[in-house]
Design a protein around this motif. Structure first.
Motif, PDB file in Angstrom:
ATOM      1  N   THR A 193       0.823  -1.201   0.000  1.00  0.00           N
ATOM      2  CA  THR A 193       0.000   0.000   0.000  1.00  0.00           C
ATOM      3  C   THR A 193       0.860   1.256   0.000  1.00  0.00           C
ATOM      4  OG1 THR A 193      -1.749  -1.169   1.169  1.00  0.00           O
ATOM      5  CG2 THR A 193      -1.843   1.228   1.205  1.00  0.00           C
ATOM      6  N   HIS A 194       0.514   2.169  -0.874  1.00  0.00           N
ATOM      7  CA  HIS A 194       1.154   3.470  -0.981  1.00  0.00           C
ATOM      8  C   HIS A 194       0.069   4.539  -0.857  1.00  0.00           C
ATOM      9  CE1 HIS A 194       4.273   0.932  -2.589  1.00  0.00           C
ATOM     10  NE2 HIS A 194       5.109   1.952  -2.614  1.00  0.00           N
ATOM     11  N   ARG A 195       0.489   5.767  -0.521  1.00  0.00           N
ATOM     12  CA  ARG A 195      -0.454   6.885  -0.434  1.00  0.00           C
ATOM     13  C   ARG A 195       0.119   8.095  -1.142  1.00  0.00           C
ATOM     14  NH1 ARG A 195      -0.623   9.191   4.526  1.00  0.00           N
ATOM     15  NH2 ARG A 195       1.129   7.923   5.184  1.00  0.00           N
ATOM     16  N   LEU A 196      -0.727   8.739  -1.911  1.00  0.00           N
ATOM     17  CA  LEU A 196      -0.418  10.061  -2.428  1.00  0.00           C
ATOM     18  C   LEU A 196      -1.161  11.052  -1.546  1.00  0.00           C
ATOM     19  CD1 LEU A 196      -0.728   9.617  -6.290  1.00  0.00           C
ATOM     20  CD2 LEU A 196       1.347  10.145  -5.003  1.00  0.00           C
ATOM     21  N   VAL A 197      -0.450  12.044  -1.031  1.00  0.00           N
ATOM     22  CA  VAL A 197      -1.061  13.063  -0.176  1.00  0.00           C
ATOM     23  C   VAL A 197      -0.893  14.413  -0.873  1.00  0.00           C
ATOM     24  CG1 VAL A 197      -1.075  14.163   2.085  1.00  0.00           C
ATOM     25  CG2 VAL A 197      -0.591  11.711   1.895  1.00  0.00           C
ATOM     26  N   PHE A 198      -2.019  15.019  -1.201  1.00  0.00           N
ATOM     27  CA  PHE A 198      -2.065  16.280  -1.926  1.00  0.00           C
ATOM     28  C   PHE A 198      -2.323  17.411  -0.933  1.00  0.00           C
ATOM     29  CE2 PHE A 198      -3.343  12.879  -4.683  1.00  0.00           C
ATOM     30  CZ  PHE A 198      -2.780  13.173  -5.918  1.00  0.00           C
ATOM     31  N   SER A 199      -1.533  18.463  -0.982  1.00  0.00           N
ATOM     32  CA  SER A 199      -1.681  19.615  -0.080  1.00  0.00           C
ATOM     33  C   SER A 199      -2.713  20.583  -0.651  1.00  0.00           C
ATOM     34  CB  SER A 199      -0.335  20.303   0.114  1.00  0.00           C
ATOM     35  OG  SER A 199       0.566  19.419   0.734  1.00  0.00           O
ATOM     36  N   THR A 200      -3.966  20.172  -0.622  1.00  0.00           N
ATOM     37  CA  THR A 200      -5.043  20.936  -1.246  1.00  0.00           C
ATOM     38  C   THR A 200      -5.381  22.212  -0.487  1.00  0.00           C
ATOM     39  OG1 THR A 200      -6.615  19.497  -0.111  1.00  0.00           O
ATOM     40  CG2 THR A 200      -6.071  18.934  -2.373  1.00  0.00           C
ATOM     41  N   GLY A 201      -5.317  22.175   0.842  1.00  0.00           N
ATOM     42  CA  GLY A 201      -5.666  23.350   1.636  1.00  0.00           C
ATOM     43  C   GLY A 201      -4.779  24.536   1.337  1.00  0.00           C
ATOM     44  N   SER A 202      -3.481  24.321   1.338  1.00  0.00           N
ATOM     45  CA  SER A 202      -2.565  25.432   1.062  1.00  0.00           C
ATOM     46  C   SER A 202      -2.656  25.872  -0.394  1.00  0.00           C
ATOM     47  CB  SER A 202      -1.133  25.059   1.441  1.00  0.00           C
ATOM     48  OG  SER A 202      -0.708  23.920   0.735  1.00  0.00           O
ATOM     49  N   TRP A 203      -2.926  24.944  -1.299  1.00  0.00           N
ATOM     50  CA  TRP A 203      -3.065  25.292  -2.716  1.00  0.00           C
ATOM     51  C   TRP A 203      -4.270  26.211  -2.919  1.00  0.00           C
ATOM     52  CZ3 TRP A 203      -6.653  24.344  -6.641  1.00  0.00           C
ATOM     53  CH2 TRP A 203      -6.221  24.655  -7.932  1.00  0.00           C
ATOM     54  N   PHE A 204      -5.421  25.839  -2.346  1.00  0.00           N
ATOM     55  CA  PHE A 204      -6.603  26.701  -2.457  1.00  0.00           C
ATOM     56  C   PHE A 204      -6.370  28.040  -1.755  1.00  0.00           C
ATOM     57  CE2 PHE A 204      -9.180  22.844  -3.465  1.00  0.00           C
ATOM     58  CZ  PHE A 204      -9.814  23.332  -4.604  1.00  0.00           C
TER      59      PHE A 204
END
Length: 105
Positions: free
Chosen positions: A52-63
């Motif tokens: 198992t792998h995870r991609l974690v996207f920093s959506t809060g700071s991007w928005f």
């Protein structure tokens, strides 16, 4: 194995440039990158472990950088690597209050 992603802002209909993306295998950080002008980011070109792998996207700071609100401070997508030699492309279709993903090619 190689891992890449493509982030699209589905509200504006354009790539999500400048988003930080991290790849984890278990709790170990494997790679980190930033989406380019086309919203794409290649995180790994070489071999990595099965499991198992995870991609974690920093959506809060991007928005926040765009002066927009979001319900999701980050989006984490877990996926299984069963064939380490295969390419794994995991796109993210993003809106401030929703997201979707699929296994790309």
């Amino acid at each position: 194995m190689s891992v890449s992603t493509h982030v699209l802002d589905s509200v504006l209909g354009r790539p999500a440039m400048g988003m930080v993306v991290r790849l984890f295998a278990g709790e170990e950080l494997v790679a980190e990158g930033v989406t380019d002008a086309d919203g794409r980011c290649r995180l790994v070109d070489g071999a990595t472990a099965r499991g198992t792998h995870r991609l974690v996207f920093s959506t809060g700071s991007w928005f926040a950088d765009q002066g927009r609100e979001t319900f999701y401070p980050e989006v984490a997508l877990a996926f299984d690597v069963r064939e380490p030699a295969e390419h794994h492309h995991v796109p993210l279709l993003l809106a401030p209050f929703a997201y979707s993903t699929y296994r790309g090619s």
